[in-house]
Design a protein around this motif. Structure first.
Motif, mmCIF file in Angstrom:
data_model
loop_
_atom_site.group_PDB
_atom_site.id
_atom_site.type_symbol
_atom_site.label_atom_id
_atom_site.label_comp_id
_atom_site.label_asym_id
_atom_site.label_seq_id
_atom_site.Cartn_x
_atom_site.Cartn_y
_atom_site.Cartn_z
ATOM 1 N N PRO A 21 21.240 82.130 -27.407
ATOM 2 C CA PRO A 21 22.428 81.869 -26.569
ATOM 3 C C PRO A 21 23.587 82.783 -26.902
ATOM 4 O O PRO A 21 24.414 83.082 -26.053
ATOM 5 N N MET A 22 23.702 83.226 -28.162
ATOM 6 C CA MET A 22 24.811 84.071 -28.556
ATOM 7 C C MET A 22 24.445 85.543 -28.371
ATOM 8 O O MET A 22 23.309 85.881 -28.050
ATOM 9 N N LYS A 23 25.425 86.409 -28.606
ATOM 10 C CA LYS A 23 25.195 87.840 -28.511
ATOM 11 C C LYS A 23 24.146 88.251 -29.524
ATOM 12 O O LYS A 23 24.203 87.873 -30.694
ATOM 13 N N ARG A 24 23.188 89.029 -29.111
ATOM 14 C CA ARG A 24 22.046 89.354 -29.957
ATOM 15 C C ARG A 24 22.428 90.348 -31.046
ATOM 16 O O ARG A 24 22.806 91.471 -30.776
ATOM 17 N N GLU A 25 22.366 89.902 -32.302
ATOM 18 C CA GLU A 25 22.618 90.771 -33.442
ATOM 19 C C GLU A 25 21.493 90.706 -34.463
ATOM 20 O O GLU A 25 21.367 91.576 -35.302
ATOM 21 N N ARG A 44 14.453 79.560 -38.710
ATOM 22 C CA ARG A 44 15.148 78.361 -38.245
ATOM 23 C C ARG A 44 16.391 78.756 -37.458
ATOM 24 O O ARG A 44 17.151 79.629 -37.871
ATOM 25 N N ARG A 45 16.583 78.117 -36.322
ATOM 26 C CA ARG A 45 17.779 78.290 -35.515
ATOM 27 C C ARG A 45 18.063 79.748 -35.186
ATOM 28 O O ARG A 45 19.175 80.250 -35.346
ATOM 29 N N GLY A 46 17.028 80.458 -34.751
ATOM 30 C CA GLY A 46 17.207 81.836 -34.314
ATOM 31 C C GLY A 46 17.135 82.866 -35.406
ATOM 32 O O GLY A 46 17.312 84.064 -35.131
ATOM 33 N N GLN A 47 16.890 82.457 -36.663
ATOM 34 C CA GLN A 47 16.761 83.423 -37.745
ATOM 35 C C GLN A 47 15.436 84.172 -37.629
ATOM 36 O O GLN A 47 14.477 83.674 -37.019
ATOM 37 N N PRO A 101 12.017 89.611 -26.470
ATOM 38 C CA PRO A 101 12.783 89.091 -27.605
ATOM 39 C C PRO A 101 12.972 87.579 -27.508
ATOM 40 O O PRO A 101 12.755 86.984 -26.456
ATOM 41 N N GLN A 102 13.364 87.003 -28.614
ATOM 42 C CA GLN A 102 13.693 85.579 -28.595
ATOM 43 C C GLN A 102 14.951 85.359 -27.752
ATOM 44 O O GLN A 102 15.953 86.058 -27.947
ATOM 45 N N PRO A 103 14.945 84.415 -26.838
ATOM 46 C CA PRO A 103 16.146 84.148 -26.030
ATOM 47 C C PRO A 103 17.177 83.376 -26.847
ATOM 48 O O PRO A 103 17.024 82.180 -27.099
ATOM 49 N N THR A 141 11.818 76.393 -28.284
ATOM 50 C CA THR A 141 10.937 75.301 -28.688
ATOM 51 C C THR A 141 11.496 74.567 -29.894
ATOM 52 O O THR A 141 11.409 73.339 -29.993
ATOM 53 N N TYR A 142 12.093 75.310 -30.804
ATOM 54 C CA TYR A 142 12.679 74.699 -31.994
ATOM 55 C C TYR A 142 13.840 73.781 -31.630
ATOM 56 O O TYR A 142 13.998 72.689 -32.206
ATOM 57 N N LEU A 143 14.664 74.214 -30.670
ATOM 58 C CA LEU A 143 15.772 73.356 -30.247
ATOM 59 C C LEU A 143 15.277 72.091 -29.559
ATOM 60 O O LEU A 143 15.876 71.021 -29.725
ATOM 61 N N GLY A 144 14.184 72.200 -28.782
ATOM 62 C CA GLY A 144 13.687 71.032 -28.068
ATOM 63 C C GLY A 144 12.907 70.072 -28.942
ATOM 64 O O GLY A 144 13.065 68.844 -28.841
ATOM 65 N N ASN A 145 12.065 70.608 -29.851
ATOM 66 C CA ASN A 145 11.213 69.746 -30.671
ATOM 67 C C ASN A 145 10.871 70.460 -31.972
ATOM 68 O O ASN A 145 9.836 71.113 -32.088
ATOM 69 N N PRO A 146 11.746 70.384 -32.987
ATOM 70 C CA PRO A 146 11.476 71.076 -34.257
ATOM 71 C C PRO A 146 10.243 70.562 -34.982
ATOM 72 O O PRO A 146 9.597 71.315 -35.714
ATOM 73 N N ILE A 147 9.887 69.287 -34.775
ATOM 74 C CA ILE A 147 8.684 68.753 -35.425
ATOM 75 C C ILE A 147 7.441 69.434 -34.867
ATOM 76 O O ILE A 147 6.518 69.780 -35.606
ATOM 77 N N HIS A 148 7.425 69.654 -33.551
ATOM 78 C CA HIS A 148 6.295 70.357 -32.939
ATOM 79 C C HIS A 148 6.176 71.772 -33.488
ATOM 80 O O HIS A 148 5.067 72.262 -33.721
ATOM 81 N N VAL A 149 7.311 72.436 -33.701
ATOM 82 C CA VAL A 149 7.287 73.794 -34.248
ATOM 83 C C VAL A 149 6.661 73.795 -35.636
ATOM 84 O O VAL A 149 5.824 74.642 -35.961
ATOM 85 N N THR A 150 7.047 72.858 -36.474
ATOM 86 C CA THR A 150 6.503 72.797 -37.832
ATOM 87 C C THR A 150 4.999 72.555 -37.822
ATOM 88 O O THR A 150 4.243 73.226 -38.544
#
Length: 305
Positions: free
Chosen positions: A233-237, A275-278, A229-231, A177-186
């Motif tokens: 794109p990178m290897k989950r760490e 933010r951004r998967g954090q 978990p949150q989906p 959701t953050y990648l698609g519409n960060p304003i909506h997330v806020t």
């Protein structure tokens, strides 16, 4: 009236300038020519670098202030604070030990600060002016910090538990959701989740103990993996949530019973959206470890108080 003294008339016993220089050598960071007091031979010293209490103290302070980030700094700083040891190449005895850290005296008109091969030379008046300016700025910052409103974990207040699920939060404030519409997330986070207390269940990822050192403090942190978990794109760490909590003997005792990868129930208040998967930030109030499965195969799920 002046006259020249013949060379054969000079006092041969009078020490020359070179002899005086050799009798009073200056041991520093480079080898020096000197008469060894042990084997009575004119030699050029060889040097070694050895750690001292200053070296260890600097490394400990860096680890306390920077935590694990000091691993990147200590290998660079450690050699600079080693002492220089002068040895005799013939008898191998120690002739002198000099610190690579040099601090000036207050009585010096020109002050020289040296660490390793790096040196800074300033007039005494400029050093005092710099200290006075630093003290003034630090004092103003300390006063403003004391009167400033609390933020983060210090401002968190436990409220009534609301019926919001992790799936609801993931839908409105998750990574996709953050990648698609960060304003909506806020907007969604501020309206539905911020400062709201929830009861969720997660799996322990890791625990980081906090510290407090000369005004710098870091609260205890519990990193939690959620299901689903949150989906990413990178290897989950990274974990899904990070739960901060202050020093609490009862809560610390409960968290020590939870092993890595084990599930537990927790009550926490949402503070910030990641933010951004954090990891999303929450304030932890209570935690109850999940009991192991019983003999009949059913897992016991204790309620959170």
């Amino acid at each position: 009236m002046s006259y020249l003294v013949p060379r054969d008339k000079k006092d041969d016993n009078a020490p020359s300038q070179s002899q005086e220089a050799e009798d009073d050598p200056v041991f520093d960071q480079t080898p020096v020519k000197v008469a060894c007091p042990h084997c009575r031979v004119q030699i050029i010293t060889f040097i070694e670098h050895e750690s001292s209490w200053v070296t260890l103290a600097v490394c400990i302070v860096l680890f306390l202030v920077l935590n694990w980030a000091a691993i990147c700094i200590v290998p660079l700083v450690y050699p600079l604070f080693k002492d220089v040891v002068h040895h005799c190449p013939r008898c191998l005895r120690v002739l002198a030990t000099r610190s690579r850290v040099m601090l000036p005296k207050i009585s010096d008109e020109v002050m020289s600060f040296r660490v390793g091969s790096c040196a800074c030379v300033l007039a005494r008046k400029y050093v005092f002016a710099l200290l006075a300016m630093t003290s003034l700025i630090g004092g103003i910052h300390w006063v403003r910090r004391g009167g400033a409103p609390a933020t983060g974990i210090d401002a968190a207040v436990q409220s009534e538990v609301v019926d919001l699920r992790w799936e609801d939060f993931l839908k409105d404030c998750g990574y996709k959701t953050y990648l698609g519409n960060p304003i909506h997330v806020t907007v969604a986070f501020n309206e539905k989740f911020k400062n709201k207390t929830m009861q969720w269940q997660g799996k322990l990822h890791r625990v980081e103990e906090g510290f407090s050192f000369f005004g710098f403090s870091q609260p205890n942190a519990v990193f939690v993996d959620m299901d689903p978990p949150q989906p990413l794109p990178m290897k989950r760490e990274s974990a899904d949530l990070v739960l901060f909590y202050k020093e609490n003997a009862e809560l610390i005792s409960k968290m020590r019973k939870v092993k890595r990868g084990h599930k537990f129930d927790f009550t926490a208040t949402m503070l910030e959206v990641g933010r951004r998967g954090q990891p999303h930030v929450m304030a932890l109030w209570d935690a109850v470890p999940r009991l192991s499965e019983s003999s009949d195969g059913n897992a016991s799920q204790p309620a959170i108080r």
